[in-house]
Design a protein around this motif. Sequence first.
Motif, PDB file in Angstrom:
ATOM      1  N   ILE A  14       0.673  -6.231   7.287  1.00  0.00           N
ATOM      2  CA  ILE A  14       0.870  -5.940   8.710  1.00  0.00           C
ATOM      3  C   ILE A  14      -0.479  -6.177   9.384  1.00  0.00           C
ATOM      4  N   ASN A  15      -0.455  -6.599  10.630  1.00  0.00           N
ATOM      5  CA  ASN A  15      -1.688  -6.782  11.392  1.00  0.00           C
ATOM      6  C   ASN A  15      -2.633  -7.755  10.680  1.00  0.00           C
ATOM      7  N   GLU A  16      -2.100  -8.941  10.330  1.00  0.00           N
ATOM      8  CA  GLU A  16      -2.862 -10.012   9.679  1.00  0.00           C
ATOM      9  C   GLU A  16      -3.506  -9.557   8.367  1.00  0.00           C
ATOM     10  N   GLY A  17      -2.864  -8.647   7.667  1.00  0.00           N
ATOM     11  CA  GLY A  17      -3.358  -8.194   6.371  1.00  0.00           C
ATOM     12  C   GLY A  17      -4.380  -7.083   6.421  1.00  0.00           C
ATOM     13  N   MET A  18      -4.749  -6.657   7.607  1.00  0.00           N
ATOM     14  CA  MET A  18      -5.737  -5.572   7.709  1.00  0.00           C
ATOM     15  C   MET A  18      -5.137  -4.232   7.273  1.00  0.00           C
ATOM     16  N   ILE A  19      -3.845  -4.082   7.423  1.00  0.00           N
ATOM     17  CA  ILE A  19      -3.130  -2.918   6.910  1.00  0.00           C
ATOM     18  C   ILE A  19      -1.842  -3.417   6.261  1.00  0.00           C
ATOM     19  N   GLY A  20      -1.214  -2.556   5.508  1.00  0.00           N
ATOM     20  CA  GLY A  20       0.033  -2.950   4.882  1.00  0.00           C
ATOM     21  C   GLY A  20       0.641  -1.813   4.093  1.00  0.00           C
ATOM     22  N   TYR A  21       1.864  -2.033   3.678  1.00  0.00           N
ATOM     23  CA  TYR A  21       2.569  -1.068   2.841  1.00  0.00           C
ATOM     24  C   TYR A  21       2.683  -1.656   1.439  1.00  0.00           C
ATOM     25  N   MET A  22       2.374  -0.852   0.458  1.00  0.00           N
ATOM     26  CA  MET A  22       2.464  -1.284  -0.930  1.00  0.00           C
ATOM     27  C   MET A  22       3.370  -0.340  -1.687  1.00  0.00           C
ATOM     28  N   THR A  23       4.271  -0.915  -2.468  1.00  0.00           N
ATOM     29  CA  THR A  23       5.098  -0.146  -3.383  1.00  0.00           C
ATOM     30  C   THR A  23       4.665  -0.543  -4.785  1.00  0.00           C
ATOM     31  N   GLY A  24       4.371   0.449  -5.602  1.00  0.00           N
ATOM     32  CA  GLY A  24       3.895   0.153  -6.947  1.00  0.00           C
ATOM     33  C   GLY A  24       4.261   1.248  -7.922  1.00  0.00           C
ATOM     34  N   VAL A  25       3.831   1.032  -9.148  1.00  0.00           N
ATOM     35  CA  VAL A  25       4.076   1.988 -10.215  1.00  0.00           C
ATOM     36  C   VAL A  25       2.732   2.385 -10.804  1.00  0.00           C
TER      37      VAL A  25
END
Length: 112
Positions: free
Chosen positions: A51-62
Amino acid sequence: MSLIGTGMNLSFSFLSKFALVGFPTSGLKQKNKIHDYSQLVYGSDYVFERINEGMIGYMTGVGKGIKPCDRIILREGCESYQYQVEEVDYYSDPSDMWIALLKQVPIDTISA
């Protein structure tokens, strides 16, 4: 009587200093961890929605132990990026799956 009082003060002073040496305040602070996901497979081990050109984002992980203020290293192509965990929520099932809001930060060359 004044000698006993002085002796008690010295003992108390010595014990106070000993306690500080044995338990430094920096050890009481919880250190933030760096989690390296750069060698894991996007889409299989984790998903990152920019989001916002990669400056923020949501990550789903284990993985267990992801906490706010921790850092996560991701790789896109041959470039590595470091993100700070702003918020994280764990799923109830499976209990080691999480979703986090990440904010890009400069790569910490000392810790990386």
